[in-house]
Scaffold this motif. Sequence first.
Motif, PDB file in Angstrom:
ATOM      1  N   ALA A  72       0.843  -1.199   0.000  1.00 47.20           N
ATOM      2  CA  ALA A  72       0.000   0.000   0.000  1.00 47.20           C
ATOM      3  C   ALA A  72       0.876   1.246   0.000  1.00 47.20           C
ATOM      4  N   ARG A  73       1.945   1.210   0.802  1.00 47.76           N
ATOM      5  CA  ARG A  73       2.781   2.405   0.862  1.00 47.76           C
ATOM      6  C   ARG A  73       3.595   2.600  -0.408  1.00 47.76           C
ATOM      7  N   ARG A  74       3.809   1.486  -1.146  1.00 46.72           N
ATOM      8  CA  ARG A  74       4.519   1.623  -2.418  1.00 46.72           C
ATOM      9  C   ARG A  74       3.579   2.000  -3.549  1.00 46.72           C
ATOM     10  N   GLY A  75       2.279   2.148  -3.229  1.00 45.97           N
ATOM     11  CA  GLY A  75       1.329   2.538  -4.258  1.00 45.97           C
ATOM     12  C   GLY A  75       0.833   1.376  -5.096  1.00 45.97           C
ATOM     13  N   ARG A  76       1.217   0.156  -4.710  1.00 46.37           N
ATOM     14  CA  ARG A  76       0.702  -1.013  -5.434  1.00 46.37           C
ATOM     15  C   ARG A  76      -0.564  -1.485  -4.739  1.00 46.37           C
ATOM     16  N   LEU A  77      -1.637  -0.715  -4.969  1.00 45.96           N
ATOM     17  CA  LEU A  77      -2.827  -0.888  -4.142  1.00 45.96           C
ATOM     18  C   LEU A  77      -3.595  -2.157  -4.468  1.00 45.96           C
ATOM     19  N   THR A  78      -3.602  -2.568  -5.733  1.00 40.10           N
ATOM     20  CA  THR A  78      -4.298  -3.816  -6.043  1.00 40.10           C
ATOM     21  C   THR A  78      -3.581  -4.998  -5.402  1.00 40.10           C
ATOM     22  N   ALA A  79      -2.269  -4.944  -5.390  1.00 35.56           N
ATOM     23  CA  ALA A  79      -1.512  -6.012  -4.731  1.00 35.56           C
ATOM     24  C   ALA A  79      -1.779  -6.003  -3.233  1.00 35.56           C
ATOM     25  N   ALA A  80      -1.925  -4.808  -2.655  1.00 34.53           N
ATOM     26  CA  ALA A  80      -2.223  -4.712  -1.224  1.00 34.53           C
ATOM     27  C   ALA A  80      -3.577  -5.342  -0.917  1.00 34.53           C
ATOM     28  N   ILE A  81      -4.557  -5.049  -1.774  1.00 31.02           N
ATOM     29  CA  ILE A  81      -5.896  -5.623  -1.554  1.00 31.02           C
ATOM     30  C   ILE A  81      -5.841  -7.144  -1.661  1.00 31.02           C
ATOM     31  N   GLU A  82      -5.120  -7.609  -2.681  1.00 25.70           N
ATOM     32  CA  GLU A  82      -4.996  -9.049  -2.889  1.00 25.70           C
ATOM     33  C   GLU A  82      -4.434  -9.709  -1.621  1.00 25.70           C
ATOM     34  N   ALA A  83      -3.383  -9.134  -1.078  1.00 21.35           N
ATOM     35  CA  ALA A  83      -2.731  -9.727   0.093  1.00 21.35           C
ATOM     36  C   ALA A  83      -3.674  -9.711   1.298  1.00 21.35           C
ATOM     37  N   ASP A  84      -4.304  -8.576   1.560  1.00 27.01           N
ATOM     38  CA  ASP A  84      -5.165  -8.498   2.731  1.00 27.01           C
ATOM     39  C   ASP A  84      -6.437  -9.324   2.586  1.00 27.01           C
ATOM     40  N   ALA A  85      -6.945  -9.413   1.347  1.00 25.08           N
ATOM     41  CA  ALA A  85      -8.154 -10.215   1.149  1.00 25.08           C
ATOM     42  C   ALA A  85      -7.858 -11.682   1.459  1.00 25.08           C
ATOM     43  N   GLU A  86      -6.722 -12.167   0.972  1.00 30.63           N
ATOM     44  CA  GLU A  86      -6.363 -13.562   1.263  1.00 30.63           C
ATOM     45  C   GLU A  86      -6.103 -13.730   2.754  1.00 30.63           C
ATOM     46  N   ALA A  87      -5.436 -12.756   3.347  1.00 32.88           N
ATOM     47  CA  ALA A  87      -5.136 -12.832   4.780  1.00 32.88           C
ATOM     48  C   ALA A  87      -6.420 -12.891   5.600  1.00 32.88           C
ATOM     49  N   ALA A  88      -7.388 -12.060   5.237  1.00 28.15           N
ATOM     50  CA  ALA A  88      -8.629 -12.008   6.014  1.00 28.15           C
ATOM     51  C   ALA A  88      -9.369 -13.343   5.951  1.00 28.15           C
ATOM     52  N   GLU A  89      -9.479 -13.896   4.740  1.00 23.24           N
ATOM     53  CA  GLU A  89     -10.180 -15.162   4.571  1.00 23.24           C
ATOM     54  C   GLU A  89      -9.482 -16.294   5.321  1.00 23.24           C
ATOM     55  N   LEU A  90      -8.169 -16.379   5.131  1.00 21.20           N
ATOM     56  CA  LEU A  90      -7.405 -17.443   5.774  1.00 21.20           C
ATOM     57  C   LEU A  90      -7.462 -17.318   7.292  1.00 21.20           C
ATOM     58  N   ALA A  91      -7.326 -16.087   7.783  1.00 21.19           N
ATOM     59  CA  ALA A  91      -7.317 -15.891   9.230  1.00 21.19           C
ATOM     60  C   ALA A  91      -8.647 -16.327   9.825  1.00 21.19           C
ATOM     61  N   ARG A  92      -9.718 -16.035   9.116  1.00 21.02           N
ATOM     62  CA  ARG A  92     -11.018 -16.459   9.612  1.00 21.02           C
ATOM     63  C   ARG A  92     -11.103 -17.984   9.681  1.00 21.02           C
ATOM     64  N   ALA A  93     -10.651 -18.626   8.579  1.00 20.15           N
ATOM     65  CA  ALA A  93     -10.714 -20.083   8.538  1.00 20.15           C
ATOM     66  C   ALA A  93      -9.805 -20.715   9.587  1.00 20.15           C
ATOM     67  N   LEU A  94      -8.692 -20.060   9.874  1.00 19.42           N
ATOM     68  CA  LEU A  94      -7.731 -20.617  10.831  1.00 19.42           C
ATOM     69  C   LEU A  94      -8.102 -20.301  12.269  1.00 19.42           C
ATOM     70  N   GLY A  95      -9.114 -19.446  12.456  1.00 19.68           N
ATOM     71  CA  GLY A  95      -9.455 -19.044  13.810  1.00 19.68           C
ATOM     72  C   GLY A  95      -8.404 -18.112  14.401  1.00 19.68           C
ATOM     73  N   GLN A  96      -7.966 -17.121  13.642  1.00 19.54           N
ATOM     74  CA  GLN A  96      -7.006 -16.127  14.141  1.00 19.54           C
ATOM     75  C   GLN A  96      -7.666 -14.753  14.133  1.00 19.54           C
ATOM     76  N   PRO A  97      -8.433 -14.421  15.182  1.00 13.54           N
ATOM     77  CA  PRO A  97      -9.219 -13.184  15.134  1.00 13.54           C
ATOM     78  C   PRO A  97      -8.374 -11.914  15.071  1.00 13.54           C
ATOM     79  N   ARG A  98      -7.193 -11.910  15.694  1.00 14.96           N
ATOM     80  CA  ARG A  98      -6.384 -10.688  15.663  1.00 14.96           C
ATOM     81  C   ARG A  98      -5.848 -10.432  14.257  1.00 14.96           C
ATOM     82  N   GLU A  99      -5.368 -11.503  13.618  1.00 15.37           N
ATOM     83  CA  GLU A  99      -4.847 -11.358  12.268  1.00 15.37           C
ATOM     84  C   GLU A  99      -5.968 -10.961  11.309  1.00 15.37           C
ATOM     85  N   ARG A 100      -7.140 -11.528  11.549  1.00 20.88           N
ATOM     86  CA  ARG A 100      -8.266 -11.166  10.693  1.00 20.88           C
ATOM     87  C   ARG A 100      -8.579  -9.677  10.827  1.00 20.88           C
ATOM     88  N   LEU A 101      -8.581  -9.202  12.058  1.00 24.80           N
ATOM     89  CA  LEU A 101      -8.852  -7.784  12.289  1.00 24.80           C
ATOM     90  C   LEU A 101      -7.828  -6.907  11.561  1.00 24.80           C
TER      91      LEU A 101
END
Length: 910
Positions: free
Chosen positions: A601-630
């Motif tokens: 995000a800070r490098r201005g590669r915003l689509t890549a940032a979304i891609e990373a966080d979207a995968e992180a959010a989904e995985l964290a939910r499935a793994l039961g990691q509420p802090r990482e999901r947040l």
Amino acid sequence: MLIGRHDEQRAIDDLLAAARRGESGALVVRGDAGMGKTTLLDQAAATGEGMQVLRTRGFESESELAFSGLIEALRPVLDDLPRLPERQAAALRGALALEASDTDVYAVYAGTLGLLSLTAERAPLLLLIDDAHWLDSGSAAALAFACRRLGNEGIAALWATRTTEPTSVVLDGLPSITLAGLTDDEALRLVVSADRDLSPETTRALVELTGGNPLALVELPGVLTPPQRDGRQPIEEPLPTSPTLLAAFGRRLGGLPEESRRLLLIAAAIDTADLTTILRAGALEGLHESHLEVAERAGLVVVEDGLLGLRHPLVRAAIYGSADPVARRAAHRAIAASLADEQSIDRRAWHRALAAAAPDEAVAAELEGVGSRAEGRSWQAAARAYEQAARLTPARGERARRLVAAAQAWSECGRNDAAEPLLRDAVRLGEAPALLTDAEHLLGCIAFLGGRTQESLELLTRAAERVPADDPARAARVLADTVEPWLSAGDTSRAEATAQRAWELSKGEGGSSEIWAALRYGDVLGWQGEVERAAELWLRAAAVSHPGDLRSLCATGEALFSSGDDERASTVLEHVVTECRATGSPGLLPYALHSLGLVEARRGRLTAAIEADAEAAELARALGQPRERLMAVRGLAWTAALLGREDDCLQHLEAAAAAWVSLGRDQNPDATKGMLALSVGRTDDAIRELEPLVAEPWAPADAIAARSFAPNLLEAYVRAGRDAEAEKMLERFEALADRSGRAASRALALRCRAALEGSVEHFEAALALHDEWRNSFEQARTQLLYGELLRRQKRRAAARVRLRAALAVFDEMGAVGWADLTRTALNATGERARRRDPSTVDDLTPQETTVARLVASGLTNREVAARLFLSPKTIETHLTHVFRKTGVRSRTELANKLRDSPDSSVALGS
Ligand SMILES: Nc1ncnc2c1ncn2[C@@H]1O[C@H](COP(=O)(O)OP(=O)(O)O)[C@@H](O)[C@H]1O
Ligand SMILES: [Mg+2]
């Protein structure tokens, strides 16, 4: 005969039909005891013609054995294990105790999904998980992970669980139905079908008083007295249902001969339905199969296919609950004695413990062994074993040690509420200084997390004082954890002194103490604005981290990010992400992906940032990691704010707020809302939101290059014409930017100076720095401000050149807010800039983008699946969508298209 439940059956039929078409899904059936959950699962198994069925269930039990529920589900398909990625196969073998190995619990989760999808490649698969509220926590988590990652394998997963039980957290958010009581008509039919001879009044009374609970409707007629049956005497109110049913079953048990009851008690105390196992234990008490016959005739048990089925789990509860403690212990003793093989070592230890009438060191030590074997596989199983072991330990010191072990395990599974009382007991009992340090250190951290800063400072200070002089690394660890509480108590000088002491004690030690001390010391200095010294320490932490240790490497990446070195931060974090994927263990992935997202995000590669966080959010939910999901959801909100995507941003913020609440914390103020306001042109809102963040001291997370709010607040001031405030803040920011020496900060400072003074030269200088920085998003923002200035100077042609360049970037990135602002400016130059027609846009989802990128790198679907913790079938479907949306027709074409672009979804165009 199933009565009623038409809607529920339809939902289940739909789930099965979808699975036969290759679309997977999960459905949770919730309901009180006796409502008919198991009946619906049985019905599904009966209608699942042509489907393979895997089945497991939880048992009510005092003990917890890691992955016992999972092994029951997967036993029939274990032959496929060798076809899994090696790491996952090994983890599953370890978890299921097929062989000793270092179990990586997250690889177990991934392996579970892998094994289920391999199975479904043969034929559609029906997975039935009954009484999920009693499953051991590891199995529940592994199966829930698999269910959340389902896609196109052809798997139907049906769960049954009681309405209000802990598993509801694991299953949160999966589609669910809740069973209410049968309607009066249906209830009437059920009573009549079960017992034709009841008087009509009694039947009606039962229907009313049971609230339509099927088990109550079927069972209660059997315990009515003759005058109650024919309606001469009213029946006692049979509500609430469970206690009444327990009493009813209890009465029926009372009529059985003693031997039958003792054998049933063994069946109730053991956590298996396997008849041979039950009878082997019974034999040691002189009991045999014939003693079951009366119970079978009484309808309390069913013996079938080598299994002993109890009429209902409430029968188990009635048997166990009504037995006296001496008889219960005898049952557990017999069970323990019958479990002689090596595989049953944990089970045997638990039953021996439950058979113990008084503290017994041998028994406690065995149970401690269960705990240490469960560590890392299932922290909850470990915690329960340690806790019980402590209870059975005669000597004070040993008991204190086991209490601390139990508390640490509870804390590992996020249950600080369970850990705290154990630690207090340990402090009361313990004498050894090392043990007291451990206990008070953890207590202090828990108190801080619970918002009790003062108490945490007392505990941590005492813990640090207790550490023996010959263990400086240990002392450094405690001191490092005391830094944040001091900061939060507002005592910056104590925070600094503590951090400095931790740093001095650990310097050169080369392990985790040194890393943490360096990070915390850097935080304090950064907080105080001592930017260079902070960066030096963060880089020091980075240098200490071991390259093979992904967790420290991740900390390295974060330290590099904090120091403002985005290039190297992203290299390190990308390496961590690639390694997590390649080794087949997703545990660290959400955290690493989110950190990578921050950098992108800070490098201005915003689509890549979304891609990373979207995968992180989904995985964290499935793994039961509420802090990482947040964290990931907040990352998504921030990127949406940068892009000026208002609906998206607000949606993510709402999800984040809910997540904060469920973590029991206060929400931190952050710059997201202010950023959003600026990106959509609501300047006054932006100022109102961002101003409070300027108050000294600037937050450590923003310490160096980012200061994420500062250039944005500056721009808002300038746009609102509040030049005096802008000037004051800009001076501070310029000083920082100069000191950092980074192109990024200097470009931003120059942009702000240019906008404030209306200076073409400064804009040109800023753009020259942008060439060095290569952040196209921030560059476009500078172009926009520049174009707006040129327009005000009536230099229309020059203005249009700048604005068109900015618009092209904003449109390409989907920065809708900024694109609108740019269009308004272009229109003011007399050029009609048309809005992009959204209906022609069929954007790739973040997940599709990730799949496209990995496929383009030359991986097969199966390899991509393993890296994304999804099944190959799901990858195939995503790829079909990618081809359709982009018009690309082959993998080679995809690779060619993506080869030269850093930002995949931009390259694929839409
Ligand atoms: N829809 C139904 N029609 C007929 N009988 C039912 C129905 N639902 C439940 N029952 C009866 O009630 C008993 C308890 O149901 P069960 O499925 O075991 O409840 P749960 O699993 O929710 O505790 C079953 O043994 C069955 O005899
Ligand atoms: Mg049931």
